[in-house]
Design an enzyme around this catalytic site. Structure first.
Site, PDB file in Angstrom:
ATOM      1  N   ARG A 120       0.848  -1.190   0.000  1.00  0.00           N
ATOM      2  CA  ARG A 120       0.000   0.000   0.000  1.00  0.00           C
ATOM      3  C   ARG A 120       0.885   1.241   0.000  1.00  0.00           C
ATOM      4  NH1 ARG A 120      -5.736  -1.228   3.105  1.00  0.00           N
ATOM      5  NH2 ARG A 120      -6.540  -2.425   1.346  1.00  0.00           N
ATOM      6  N   GLN A 125      -1.237   2.227  -5.879  1.00  0.00           N
ATOM      7  CA  GLN A 125      -2.666   2.336  -5.587  1.00  0.00           C
ATOM      8  C   GLN A 125      -3.534   1.841  -6.739  1.00  0.00           C
ATOM      9  OE1 GLN A 125      -3.312   6.423  -4.468  1.00  0.00           O
ATOM     10  NE2 GLN A 125      -2.886   6.045  -2.312  1.00  0.00           N
ATOM     11  N   ASP A 128      -4.067  -2.040  -6.821  1.00  0.00           N
ATOM     12  CA  ASP A 128      -4.524  -2.669  -5.573  1.00  0.00           C
ATOM     13  C   ASP A 128      -5.885  -3.351  -5.755  1.00  0.00           C
ATOM     14  OD1 ASP A 128      -5.213  -3.362  -3.004  1.00  0.00           O
ATOM     15  OD2 ASP A 128      -4.918  -1.374  -2.144  1.00  0.00           O
ATOM     16  N   SER A 131      -8.421  -3.089  -2.647  1.00  0.00           N
ATOM     17  CA  SER A 131      -9.176  -1.854  -2.503  1.00  0.00           C
ATOM     18  C   SER A 131     -10.297  -1.754  -3.530  1.00  0.00           C
ATOM     19  CB  SER A 131      -8.248  -0.641  -2.627  1.00  0.00           C
ATOM     20  OG  SER A 131      -7.367  -0.572  -1.518  1.00  0.00           O
ATOM     21  N   TYR A 228      -3.023  -1.339   7.609  1.00  0.00           N
ATOM     22  CA  TYR A 228      -3.930  -2.405   8.010  1.00  0.00           C
ATOM     23  C   TYR A 228      -4.124  -2.396   9.521  1.00  0.00           C
ATOM     24  CZ  TYR A 228      -3.352  -4.454   3.364  1.00  0.00           C
ATOM     25  OH  TYR A 228      -3.346  -4.667   2.011  1.00  0.00           O
TER      26      TYR A 228
END
Length: 372
Positions: A120, A125, A128, A131, A228
């Protein structure tokens, strides 16, 4: 460079790892795309759509000669027998739940790249998958809960009287939780939310929801590497349980989203707490695939305990297959294109991301979290 896209075999999996959009983009980089016949059916994409975008369609030996194989979930090693030596397997590989499959990739000399291990960091991004899929899952969880709930979400002023707004409680404010808050708010519910990470309080408030947090327990932060959540101390867990017990009894809809990478999902709601809720209430356990946040939740079933419906769909993004596939496939394209070397005609990983996601290489399991 041949890139193969396999049809997903897992029960209930309706997504596909490429779309006509990403086929065109990968072809523009110089790759040849081979898509298994029927791979896009669950997402509303026909073989003709893939062919029109430039892909070849195959019904057998799809991975033959492929240097890269794309998947949503990790493919059966038997389907990869004809892949090129050292071929990349790029998918959500569930390394902890499917360790035998990872070992089989290593034995076959394949390089398995677990997209859910993507770090992350800012430049990753757009790659990912956790997400992008969690965002849709948080949205769909609220819609499913609203459909099962026997009352309206918004307050309604009618000639026959007033309908009270539903009360929704979101437990875990990551990507899925934030989208669940926003969706429940749009539907007109009174929304509250909680998380072990104190930094999420402002995010909850920014979406117009009420934060429910344990106060005055020393040493609580709850955020580990990569943003996290981490496992909390016994003192915090006790205080959290007491807070939730008093709050949950007043709620109509509860969405739980708490996950800790590589660990069983933390238990957030007990059977005794469920018993305090009003009959007709709904709980949606988004963590059921990793053991569940809710006592009594069952994967891919809606069960009823004490008059409360508990939803346990293990693959919620697959309930929105077209959009989930579009986002997932873009994650994969963004990953491959970011490392594409024009001179070599293939992607070449750097150390930071390569070491983070590479599970197998040279016939061995090489990821630190899986070794030993």
């Amino acid at each position: 460079m041949t890139i193969a896209v396999l049809r997903e075999r897992a029960t209930g999996e309706s997504r596909v790892a490429a779309t006509p959009e990403t086929v065109r983009k990968l072809s523009a980089l110089g790759a040849k795309l081979v898509v298994e016949s029927g791979a896009g059916k669950g997402a509303g994409i026909s073989d003709d759509d893939f062919q029109a975008a430039g892909a070849a369609i195959a019904s057998a030996d799809v991975a033959a000669g492929a240097q890269i194989v794309l998947g949503v979930q990790g493919p059966d090693p038997a389907l990869l027998a004809g892949a090129a030596p050292g071929a990349w397997i790029v998918a959500g590989l569930d390394p902890f739940g499917q360790r035998a499959r990872v070992d089989a990739y290593a034995a076959a000399g394949l390089e398995a790249l677990a997209m859910e291990f993507m770090p992350r960091i800012t430049r990753a991004q757009s790659m990912d998958i956790l997400s992008s899929q969690a965002n849709l899952a948080g949205y769909k969880a609220v819609l499913v809960a609203a459909n099962l709930y026997g009352r309206a979400f918004p307050m309604m002023m009618t000639a026959a009287g007033t309908v009270s707004a539903a009360k929704a409680f979101i437990m875990g404010v990551g990507v899925a939780g934030l989208q669940a808050i926003a969706t429940a708010r749009r539907l007109g519910a009174q929304v509250s939310a909680t998380d072990v990470r104190s930094a999420t309080k402002e995010q909850i408030q920014s979406l117009g929801a009420k934060p429910i947090f344990v106060e005055n327990v020393a040493g609580i932060e709850g955020e580990g590497a990569g943003g996290y959540a981490t496992e909390m101390s016994p003192e915090y867990q006790k205080a959290q349980a007491e807070l939730v017990s008093s709050h949950i009894a007043k709620q109509d809809i509860v969405i739980t989203t708490a996950l800790i990478p590589g660990r069983a999902a933390p238990r957030l709601i007990s059977d005794a707490q469920i018993a305090t809720m009003r009959p007709g209430s709904v709980i949606y356990d988004l963590a059921v695939a990793q053991g569940g946040n809710v006592e009594g939740s069952v994967a891919d079933q809606v069960v009823e305990r004490h008059g409360v419906k508990i939803v346990g769909y293990a693959n919620t993004p697959a309930l929105l297959p077209a959009d989930a596939s579009a986002l997932f496939s873009r994650n994969l394209f963004n990953f491959l294109s970011a490392f594409w070397d024009k001179e070599q005609g293939r992607p070449v990983l750097d150390e930071e991301i390569g070491n983070a996601i590479r599970l197998t290489q040279g016939g061995q399991v090489v990821h630190e979290r899986l070794k030993g």
